[in-house]
Design a protein around this motif. Structure first.
Motif, PDB file in Angstrom:
ATOM      1  N   GLU A 152       0.830  -1.208   0.000  1.00  0.00           N
ATOM      2  CA  GLU A 152       0.000   0.000   0.000  1.00  0.00           C
ATOM      3  C   GLU A 152       0.864   1.258   0.000  1.00  0.00           C
ATOM      4  O   GLU A 152       0.493   2.275  -0.590  1.00  0.00           O
ATOM      5  CB  GLU A 152      -0.931   0.013   1.214  1.00  0.00           C
ATOM      6  N   ILE A 153       2.023   1.204   0.657  1.00  0.00           N
ATOM      7  CA  ILE A 153       2.913   2.358   0.689  1.00  0.00           C
ATOM      8  C   ILE A 153       3.419   2.673  -0.722  1.00  0.00           C
ATOM      9  O   ILE A 153       3.422   3.833  -1.156  1.00  0.00           O
ATOM     10  CB  ILE A 153       4.095   2.101   1.648  1.00  0.00           C
ATOM     11  N   ILE A 154       3.825   1.640  -1.448  1.00  0.00           N
ATOM     12  CA  ILE A 154       4.314   1.833  -2.812  1.00  0.00           C
ATOM     13  C   ILE A 154       3.210   2.383  -3.712  1.00  0.00           C
ATOM     14  O   ILE A 154       3.420   3.340  -4.473  1.00  0.00           O
ATOM     15  CB  ILE A 154       4.855   0.516  -3.386  1.00  0.00           C
ATOM     16  N   TRP A 155       2.012   1.792  -3.603  1.00  0.00           N
ATOM     17  CA  TRP A 155       0.895   2.264  -4.415  1.00  0.00           C
ATOM     18  C   TRP A 155       0.511   3.702  -4.057  1.00  0.00           C
ATOM     19  O   TRP A 155       0.138   4.490  -4.945  1.00  0.00           O
ATOM     20  CB  TRP A 155      -0.320   1.345  -4.238  1.00  0.00           C
ATOM     21  N   ALA A 156       0.608   4.050  -2.776  1.00  0.00           N
ATOM     22  CA  ALA A 156       0.280   5.409  -2.337  1.00  0.00           C
ATOM     23  C   ALA A 156       1.246   6.423  -2.954  1.00  0.00           C
ATOM     24  O   ALA A 156       0.828   7.489  -3.435  1.00  0.00           O
ATOM     25  CB  ALA A 156       0.321   5.494  -0.813  1.00  0.00           C
TER      26      ALA A 156
END
Length: 320
Positions: A65-69
């Motif tokens: 989720e951090i990468i996608w964010a």
């Protein structure tokens, strides 16, 4: 939209201090915050947000989720200035279109800080990595704005070096401080963080109120110049941020289901930079008129977002 949510926001002391600043200038009062004091408070707010974000990040598990964010945030900062440029080009010069587009594609750290307080009042939290997302969204829009100016104005292209603009964007004081504070907060232990908690947390809202008072004074001074630019700039400065915020409020559910994170995405998309972009455009597009894009971002978009925008975006997120 939830009217109770709007009413709570309109009676927020920090917002009321902002309105007091505008009223003071319209009454021609000599009320003013010294420049050095204002600069110190802005640095403090960025430091506090970055440090607390780093602490949150240190206590979070690393996941996709951090990468996608991060990717979603950068995508927002790239797409918004492109479509804004082609809308603005119908009325303004290439230089002004590029500068305004960059301002609305980039983000406002002060709006972000105010949004964090709004979330706290509404009892919602957000992830620490959103601080990094905010900082990483400043530079791409500036770069896109300069590229568009270079593409559509060959004469302007020869007078500015892209490398200098990119370097200035990445080393801008606000970006550097919030990213640096994020790293320091990430590295500090919980015990070490507690040692400076009275400074990073306890006095935060008080300093925010004083800073917004100063922002109100500055906005009030720029209102007259903005009014002279015509109705089209007023419409753009309200409608475009509103559209950006609403669209991202919907799309953010593809990246995260956390209310606080989705709200941060929406308010960042709706915000407009009036610190990093003017500094960068002074180098890249000296013919762009700061008397146009500064009042749009500071005197219209900023107060709209912190009064009506935030309750609207949160209400949409809570419904979908």
């Amino acid at each position: 939209m939830n009217l109770d949510l709007l009413l709570d926001n309109l009676t927020n002391p920090a917002l009321l201090f902002f309105l007091l600043g505008i009223i003071a200038t319209r009454l021609k009062s000599d009320l003013a915050i010294p420049d050095n004091t204002s600069k110190f408070i802005s640095l403090y707010l960025l430091f506090s947000i970055g440090f607390k974000g780093g602490q949150e990040l240190a206590h979070s598990d690393f996941h996709m989720e951090i990468i996608w964010a991060v990717l979603f945030g950068i995508l927002i900062a790239v797409v918004i200035p492109i479509y804004c440029f082609f809308i603005l080009k119908q009325k303004f010069s290439i230089e002004n279109s590029g500068a305004i587009a960059a301002a609305y594609g980039s983000v406002s750290a002060v709006t972000f800080v105010t949004a964090v307080t709004f979330l706290e009042i509404q009892k919602y939290t957000f992830s620490g990595h959103m601080v990094a997302v905010m900082a990483l969204m400043e530079a791409p829009a500036i770069i896109i704005g300069v590229i568009l100016i270079r593409l559509y104005n060959k004469k302007e292209a020869s007078s500015s070096k892209m490398s200098a603009v990119i370097k200035h964007s990445l080393t801008n004081g606000s970006v550097l401080l919030i990213l640096g504070s994020l790293v320091i907060g990430f590295l500090a232990s919980e015990e070490q963080a507690m040692g400076i908690k009275p400074f990073t947390t306890d006095i935060f809202k008080g300093f925010l109120a004083i800073f917004l008072l100063d922002m109100g004074i500055v906005s009030g001074r720029k209102l007259d110049d903005f009014i002279k630019s015509g109705w089209s700039t007023l419409v753009f400065a309200i409608v475009i941020p509103l559209v950006n915020g609403i669209v991202v409020a919907f799309l953010s559910q593809l990246v995260t289901d956390q209310v606080g994170n989705r709200f941060i995405f929406a308010i960042l998309a709706a915000s407009a930079s009036y610190i990093a972009v003017p500094a960068a455009m002074k180098i890249a597009a000296p013919k762009a008129n700061p008397g146009l894009f500064l009042p749009m971002a500071l005197a219209v978009t900023f107060p709209f977002n912190i009064t009506f925008g935030m309750p609207i975006y949160l209400s949409i997120i809570l419904r979908c």
